[in-house]
Design a protein around this motif. Structure first.
Motif, PDB file in Angstrom:
ATOM      1  N   UNK A 167       0.887  -1.245   0.068  1.00 13.76           N
ATOM      2  CA  UNK A 167      -0.142   0.129   0.118  1.00 13.76           C
ATOM      3  C   UNK A 167       0.724   1.404  -0.053  1.00 13.76           C
ATOM      4  N   UNK A 168       1.762   1.304   0.780  1.00 10.12           N
ATOM      5  CA  UNK A 168       2.941   2.502   0.968  1.00 10.12           C
ATOM      6  C   UNK A 168       3.509   2.652  -0.397  1.00 10.12           C
ATOM      7  N   UNK A 169       4.096   1.633  -0.956  1.00  6.40           N
ATOM      8  CA  UNK A 169       4.612   1.656  -2.150  1.00  6.40           C
ATOM      9  C   UNK A 169       3.644   2.288  -3.291  1.00  6.40           C
ATOM     10  N   UNK A 170       2.459   1.997  -3.411  1.00  2.00           N
ATOM     11  CA  UNK A 170       1.670   2.359  -4.384  1.00  2.00           C
ATOM     12  C   UNK A 170       0.816   3.868  -4.071  1.00  2.00           C
ATOM     13  N   UNK A 171       0.258   3.866  -2.838  1.00  2.17           N
ATOM     14  CA  UNK A 171      -0.334   4.941  -2.402  1.00  2.17           C
ATOM     15  C   UNK A 171       0.391   6.171  -2.348  1.00  2.17           C
ATOM     16  N   UNK A 172       1.670   6.027  -1.995  1.00  7.81           N
ATOM     17  CA  UNK A 172       2.661   7.121  -1.676  1.00  7.81           C
ATOM     18  C   UNK A 172       3.408   7.597  -2.923  1.00  7.81           C
ATOM     19  N   UNK A 173       3.852   6.523  -3.629  1.00  3.60           N
ATOM     20  CA  UNK A 173       5.061   6.584  -4.828  1.00  3.60           C
ATOM     21  C   UNK A 173       4.265   6.687  -6.105  1.00  3.60           C
TER      22      UNK A 173
END
Length: 462
Positions: free
Chosen positions: A281-287
């Protein structure tokens, strides 16, 4: 034959429980479900096995085995399964739905507070402290899962490869899960001992019985020939009809279309629990999508850790911020609320699909050694993924700036050393010491760090 909902005596055989009598017990389970999946499963075990004696130790563990094979939050799915076992589909809906409800309400209220007052002094200090506690808790998850999963050099190698793939090469989480599962499946298929499933079977005989559902008890809803296809079709419709309507009305580039598709895809690959999923989620939602900043991902996990229910409820916070910041023609708070609710819908609707379609086949799946080998390999890879999450959190919690270094397929996000926040580092070290040396629990660690963060903010140090 309806029955009393009270606790039976030790030697008294439990009598049948009506669904109405079960509702308050499931509400109690939901209200006490803090501390991540381990704590939530422990609460269920204490209430359902030890206190109420609704289900035997072996039956409970068999259900848990099945739920660990599934994508999604295993604790919520375990509650759904036991509810289904006792009262069929209605019982599963009640147990699984109540397990989600308190956390969904709490996260929604805290999301409003976050966007309205998140930068105010006391609230900002609270989140500053929560980041340190979250880092320690994620490191503890690496240790706990690693101790169970990394049983030999092959599993350690899978964990190391998964960490390198996601941290250095930016490989998507679903690809890592697929590759690890394939390796484990093939290894178990050819009989390699390194890929033999660890197994979770309980003791041969249950203690503390008799139980309402012992080892030989029959489910409250029997499987009938031809039943599986209608069940799958119904729950696929529950899951995908809202998604399809949103895509037709708004298109795939609208934030609501992106939320619906992204979190539906996530629901199919969320093996390994919330901490593993958060890396994805962090990889996709942030980056990729730019819905929120790295530090805000830590804030969201801190909120999820302090509320009852599955940790994966942090995705509601992500969906809320995504829609709040891209509201289209809607008022931002309304858009955020709808975005959070949509995220929760597409995250948990698949959980009911997996249970209601798969529960009748639980014993067959539990005995499949090849499938157990694939699961063992996936779990080992998950350790590497969660370690990546811990490193990612540490960089963004302790340093205020990062820089990206890229060379061919290698892509690294490295901290700018001059941006080190010494107070964040000190608080994180204190939280790590508390968790690993004094064995402090999740809630006391969160409370202490939140209080320290508010004091530092008041002193102008945070």
């Amino acid at each position: 034959m309806p029955m009393q909902g009270g606790r039976p005596g030790r030697d008294e055989a439990p009598r049948a429980v009506s669904l109405a009598e079960a509702v308050p017990v499931w509400a109690r389970v939901a209200a006490l479900s803090f501390g991540g999946p381990a704590g939530q499963i422990a609460v269920m075990h204490r209430i359902l096995v030890e206190e109420r004696r609704w289900i035997s130790e072996n039956r409970f563990l068999h259900a848990l085995n099945f739920c660990t094979l599934l994508p999604g939050p295993e604790a919520q799915q375990l509650a759904t399964y036991i509810g289904w076992l006792m009262h069929g589909t209605r019982g599963g809906l009640v147990a699984g739905g109540l397990f989600v409800l308190p956390g969904a309400v709490a996260i929604m209220a805290l999301s409003w507070l976050y966007v309205l007052h998140g930068q105010a002094g006391p609230v900002a200090g609270l989140f500053f402290g929560l980041k340190a506690a979250v880092l320690a808790i994620v490191l503890q998850a690496v240790q706990r899962i690693g101790r169970r999963a990394l049983r030999n050099r092959a599993m350690v190698g899978l964990a190391a490869a998964a960490f390198a793939a996601i941290f250095v090469l930016d490989v998507p989480f679903p690809a890592i899960v697929l590759a690890a599962g394939t390796i484990g499946f093939v290894g178990a298929r050819v009989g390699l001992p390194q890929f033999r499933g660890a197994g979770h079977d309980g003791p041969a005989q249950d203690a503390g019985g008799p139980y309402l559902f012992g080892d030989a008890g029959e489910a409250g809803e029997r499987s009938a020939p031809g039943r599986t296809l209608p069940v799958v079709a119904f729950w696929l419709a529950v899951w995908w009809l809202p998604v399809g309507a949103i895509l037709l009305a708004l298109g795939g580039q609208d934030v609501f279309g992106q939320i619906a598709l992204f979190f539906s895809k996530m629901a199919m690959v969320t093996f390994g629990g919330a901490y593993a999923v958060l890396a994805y989620v962090a990889q996709q939602a942030v980056e990729q999508y730019g819905w929120l900043r790295p530090g805000e991902m830590l804030d969201g996990l801190g909120l999820a850790e302090t509320t009852p229910g599955p940790l994966i409820m942090v995705t509601q916070f992500v969906g809320f911020l995504a829609a709040y910041r891209n509201p289209g023609g809607l008022p931002p708070l309304l858009a955020g609320t709808l975005g959070g609710l949509l995220t929760t819908w597409v995250t948990f609707a698949p959980c009911f699909l997996w249970i209601f379609a798969g529960a009748p086949f639980v014993e067959r799946l539990r005995g499949n050694r090849t499938l157990a080998g694939a699961l063992s390999a996936v779990t080992a890879a998950i350790v590497g993924v969660i370690l990546n999450l811990a490193v990612w959190f540490a960089i963004h919690a302790i340093f205020s700036e990062t820089r990206t270094v890229a060379a061919g397929p290698v892509r690294l996000d490295l901290p700018v050393l001059a941006s080190l926040n010494p107070w964040a580092l000190l608080l994180a070290l204190c939280a790590i010491l508390a968790v690993f040396t004094t064995r402090a629990g999740v809630l006391p660690t969160l409370a202490a760090c939140a209080g320290a963060g508010m004091l530092l903010q008041a002193a102008g140090l945070a």
